[in-house]
Design a protein around this motif. Structure first.
Motif, PDB file in Angstrom:
ATOM      1  N   ALA A 199       6.313 -18.999  -5.211  1.00 24.95           N
ATOM      2  CA  ALA A 199       7.120 -20.133  -5.048  1.00 24.95           C
ATOM      3  C   ALA A 199       8.275 -20.284  -5.745  1.00 24.95           C
ATOM      4  CB  ALA A 199       6.275 -21.349  -5.589  1.00 24.95           C
ATOM      5  N   THR A 200       8.386 -19.521  -6.793  1.00 23.65           N
ATOM      6  CA  THR A 200       9.724 -19.373  -7.831  1.00 23.65           C
ATOM      7  C   THR A 200      10.575 -18.075  -7.320  1.00 23.65           C
ATOM      8  OG1 THR A 200       8.474 -17.881  -9.235  1.00 23.65           O
ATOM      9  CG2 THR A 200       8.636 -20.328  -9.802  1.00 23.65           C
ATOM     10  N   GLY A 201      10.405 -17.444  -6.073  1.00 20.65           N
ATOM     11  CA  GLY A 201      10.989 -16.461  -5.636  1.00 20.65           C
ATOM     12  C   GLY A 201      10.848 -15.009  -6.522  1.00 20.65           C
ATOM     13  N   LYS A 202       9.863 -14.949  -7.037  1.00 19.94           N
ATOM     14  CA  LYS A 202       9.724 -13.529  -7.635  1.00 19.94           C
ATOM     15  C   LYS A 202       9.018 -12.308  -6.488  1.00 19.94           C
ATOM     16  CE  LYS A 202       8.733 -15.111 -12.132  1.00 19.94           C
ATOM     17  NZ  LYS A 202       7.958 -15.414 -13.392  1.00 19.94           N
ATOM     18  N   CYS A 203       9.192 -11.183  -6.532  1.00 16.86           N
ATOM     19  CA  CYS A 203       8.734 -10.394  -6.083  1.00 16.86           C
ATOM     20  C   CYS A 203       7.324 -10.179  -6.096  1.00 16.86           C
ATOM     21  CB  CYS A 203       9.389  -9.075  -5.925  1.00 16.86           C
ATOM     22  SG  CYS A 203       8.605  -7.777  -4.966  1.00 16.86           S
ATOM     23  N   ALA A 204       6.143 -10.839  -5.411  1.00 19.65           N
ATOM     24  CA  ALA A 204       4.776 -10.506  -5.965  1.00 19.65           C
ATOM     25  C   ALA A 204       4.088  -9.971  -4.268  1.00 19.65           C
ATOM     26  CB  ALA A 204       4.379 -11.866  -5.986  1.00 19.65           C
ATOM     27  N   PHE A 205       3.225  -9.018  -4.753  1.00 21.40           N
ATOM     28  CA  PHE A 205       2.550  -8.264  -3.529  1.00 21.40           C
ATOM     29  C   PHE A 205       1.078  -7.756  -4.073  1.00 21.40           C
ATOM     30  CE2 PHE A 205       4.955  -5.022  -5.385  1.00 21.40           C
ATOM     31  CZ  PHE A 205       4.062  -3.994  -5.503  1.00 21.40           C
ATOM     32  N   TRP A 206       0.263  -7.553  -2.965  1.00 17.92           N
ATOM     33  CA  TRP A 206      -0.955  -7.196  -3.287  1.00 17.92           C
ATOM     34  C   TRP A 206      -1.064  -5.749  -2.735  1.00 17.92           C
ATOM     35  CZ3 TRP A 206      -4.526 -10.126  -6.075  1.00 17.92           C
ATOM     36  CH2 TRP A 206      -4.307 -11.423  -5.935  1.00 17.92           C
ATOM     37  N   CYS A 207      -1.810  -4.925  -3.754  1.00 16.64           N
ATOM     38  CA  CYS A 207      -2.098  -3.487  -3.503  1.00 16.64           C
ATOM     39  C   CYS A 207      -3.595  -3.452  -3.353  1.00 16.64           C
ATOM     40  CB  CYS A 207      -1.379  -2.522  -4.222  1.00 16.64           C
ATOM     41  SG  CYS A 207      -1.810  -0.550  -3.632  1.00 16.64           S
ATOM     42  N   ALA A 208      -4.363  -3.625  -2.497  1.00 15.10           N
ATOM     43  CA  ALA A 208      -5.851  -3.822  -2.300  1.00 15.10           C
ATOM     44  C   ALA A 208      -6.187  -4.707  -3.242  1.00 15.10           C
ATOM     45  CB  ALA A 208      -6.311  -2.309  -2.984  1.00 15.10           C
ATOM     46  N   THR A 209      -6.859  -4.875  -4.468  1.00 16.85           N
ATOM     47  CA  THR A 209      -7.136  -5.989  -5.371  1.00 16.85           C
ATOM     48  C   THR A 209      -6.154  -6.250  -6.450  1.00 16.85           C
ATOM     49  OG1 THR A 209      -8.673  -4.858  -6.604  1.00 16.85           O
ATOM     50  CG2 THR A 209      -9.417  -6.095  -4.443  1.00 16.85           C
ATOM     51  N   LYS A 210      -5.203  -5.281  -6.507  1.00 17.78           N
ATOM     52  CA  LYS A 210      -4.242  -5.388  -7.588  1.00 17.78           C
ATOM     53  C   LYS A 210      -3.038  -6.011  -7.464  1.00 17.78           C
ATOM     54  CE  LYS A 210      -5.459  -0.703  -8.869  1.00 17.78           C
ATOM     55  NZ  LYS A 210      -5.053   0.773  -8.977  1.00 17.78           N
ATOM     56  N   LEU A 211      -2.633  -7.144  -8.082  1.00 20.29           N
ATOM     57  CA  LEU A 211      -1.426  -8.096  -8.024  1.00 20.29           C
ATOM     58  C   LEU A 211      -0.347  -7.391  -8.910  1.00 20.29           C
ATOM     59  CD1 LEU A 211      -0.060 -10.523  -7.080  1.00 20.29           C
ATOM     60  CD2 LEU A 211      -1.048 -11.640  -9.193  1.00 20.29           C
TER      61      LEU A 211
END
Length: 77
Positions: free
Chosen positions: A52-64
Motif C-alpha cells: 500500500a505504501t509502494g514498497k517492493c514486497a514479495f514472497w519467496c515460498a513462506t519468506k517475505l
C-alpha cells in the motif's frame, strides 16, 4: 482444490500465470503446512502495508522480502 503437476516447469508456468486471476474470486498458492500457513498469516499485514505504501514486497515460498530485506515474524520457524 489441489493440483499436482507432472513437471516443475508446468508448476512454475502455472504460478507465473496466476497474475491473470487478479480481479476474480480465484487464487492460487502453494500447498503449505499448518506451521507455514501460520508463519505467512503473521506476516501478511506487513506485506499488505508495504504494498500500500509502494514498497517492493514479495514472497519467496513462506519468506517475505520488503525492499530486498527478509522480514522474520516474531515467532520464527
Amino acid at each position: 482444490m489441489l493440483l499436482k503437476f507432472v513437471t516443475s516447469e508446468d508448476h512454475q508456468a502455472a504460478l507465473r500465470g496466476r497474475k491473470g486471476l487478479a480481479g476474480t474470486k480465484l487464487g492460487m498458492d502453494k500447498d503449505l503446512t499448518l506451521a507455514q500457513q501460520a508463519h505467512k498469516l503473521e506476516l501478511w499485514p506487513l506485506f499488505k502495508e508495504a504494498k500500500a505504501t509502494g514498497k517492493c514486497a514479495f514472497w519467496c515460498a513462506t519468506k517475505l522480502f520488503i525492499n530486498g530485506i527478509q522480514i522474520c515474524p516474531s515467532s520464527s520457524m
